[in-house]
Design an enzyme around this catalytic site. Structure first.
Site, mmCIF file in Angstrom:
data_model
loop_
_atom_site.group_PDB
_atom_site.id
_atom_site.type_symbol
_atom_site.label_atom_id
_atom_site.label_comp_id
_atom_site.label_asym_id
_atom_site.label_seq_id
_atom_site.Cartn_x
_atom_site.Cartn_y
_atom_site.Cartn_z
ATOM 1 N N TYR A 143 0.862 -1.197 0.000
ATOM 2 C CA TYR A 143 0.000 0.000 0.000
ATOM 3 C C TYR A 143 0.889 1.235 0.000
ATOM 4 O O TYR A 143 1.594 1.509 0.975
ATOM 5 C CB TYR A 143 -0.905 -0.026 1.226
ATOM 6 C CG TYR A 143 -1.940 1.080 1.308
ATOM 7 C CD1 TYR A 143 -2.138 2.006 0.282
ATOM 8 C CD2 TYR A 143 -2.746 1.193 2.439
ATOM 9 C CE1 TYR A 143 -3.091 2.998 0.375
ATOM 10 C CE2 TYR A 143 -3.710 2.183 2.545
ATOM 11 C CZ TYR A 143 -3.880 3.079 1.515
ATOM 12 O OH TYR A 143 -4.829 4.078 1.624
ATOM 13 N N LYS A 171 -1.470 -1.221 -4.027
ATOM 14 C CA LYS A 171 -2.543 -0.235 -3.986
ATOM 15 C C LYS A 171 -1.887 1.129 -4.119
ATOM 16 O O LYS A 171 -1.173 1.581 -3.217
ATOM 17 C CB LYS A 171 -3.343 -0.338 -2.688
ATOM 18 C CG LYS A 171 -4.425 0.743 -2.575
ATOM 19 C CD LYS A 171 -5.223 0.631 -1.285
ATOM 20 C CE LYS A 171 -6.221 1.776 -1.180
ATOM 21 N NZ LYS A 171 -7.039 1.702 0.052
#
Length: 308
Positions: A143, A171
């Site tokens: 992330y 992400k």
């Protein structure tokens, strides 16, 4: 690298329901029944899976027992219909590894992992953090959220992380849509997942293969439709739907994103958003009015559309 695990589709970074309870932390107890119902609602509306215990799930305000029970509830609810990608963020790799081990034990399909939280880690420390969690053996979605972590996982750094066997996706929440193609050039086996709701359309057109999202909590059917339209090459139709929802989606990139998305869920009326646990407080009157305006505009457009 594990290239067989697909994290594409719309995976919802789930909100978490609370109910007033004087004996609970800050007077708010986790409402697991409502959380399960919300996960059910998302799956029934075509989402690929759920992502509990992210920032939107207020993980940092949970006790250890609450945090684990949230994952267990999501796994039990989703079953074999989709994926559970559990947030396992921690200050250091020892905490993140612990949460990853529990997520694997409790049946999560993959984990979402920030760099070390609170501490602003350097490159070697970031690499060591992910290498430690890689040893757990569960697929990892890295992330990148430089706004909150102050650590930017640049494309060249992601390419190095992608050499770890279990790092399968990122992400991407840098706000720079140019990153999609650059990451794909430097790390071709790494799935790039759109992370910012208000860059969804642009990211998908550029080649992102999934959407790990906040606003599908309120608009799951329309979120899946946007994703499907782009992947089918129906770009004009996707853009038209997206442009009527993007004003609401922009709240996903603001400081008050949790409160805003929960209010939008309540306004949509198909699930439950409810209050946030401190340190997150209620929206200001000005922000609440704007969230209502943006959400109601989206709902008005959706209601006027011909049945799909």
């Amino acid at each position: 690298m594990n290239q067989r695990f697909d994290l594409g589709g719309v995976i919802v970074a789930t909100t978490l329901a609370f109910t007033p309870d004087d004996s609970a932390p800050a007077g708010l107890a986790v409402d697991y029944d409502r959380f399960a119902a919300h996960c059910e609602f998302l799956m029934d509306n075509g989402c690929r899976g759920v992502g509990p215990n992210g920032s939107l799930g207020e993980y940092s305000s949970l006790t250890d027992d609450e945090r684990r029970t949230v994952i267990q509830t999501a796994v039990r609810t989703v079953g074999d219909r989709g994926l559970v990608v559990a947030g396992v963020h921690g200050v250091g790799s020892h905490q993140a590894t612990h949460w990853a081990e529990l997520a694997a034990e409790d049946g999560a399909d993959a984990v979402l992992l920030l760099p070390p939280t609170i501490y602003r880690a350097n490159r070697s420390e970031v690499l060591a953090h992910y290498a430690a969690v890689n040893e757990v053996g569960i697929p990892i979605m890295v992330y990148n959220n430089p706004f909150d972590t102050k650590v930017d996982l640049t494309p060249d750094l992601l390419a190095e992380l992608a050499e770890l066997e279990n790092v399968v996706a990122v992400k991407e929440f840098s706000g720079d849509v140019r990153r999609v193609l650059e990451i794909k050039e430097l790390a071709p086996d790494l799935d790039v997942i759109a992370g910012a709701d208000d860059l969804l359309f642009e990211s998908l057109v550029a080649g992102a293969t999934g959407w790990f999202a906040g606003y599908p909590n309120a608009f799951p059917r329309e979120a899946v439709e946007i994703y499907t339209l782009v992947t089918e090459g129906r770009i004009d139709e996707a853009r038209e739907l997206y442009r009527h929802l993007v004003a609401a989606f922009r709240w996903d990139s603001k400081t008050e994103f949790v409160q805003a998305i929960k209010l939008s869920i309540d306004l949509a009326g198909q699930s439950y958003g409810g209050p946030t646990r401190p340190p997150r407080g209620p929206l200001s009157a000005e922000h609440e009015a704007q969230v209502r305006k943006d959400t109601e505009a989206a709902l008005t457009y959706i209601a006027a559309r011909p049945p799909r």
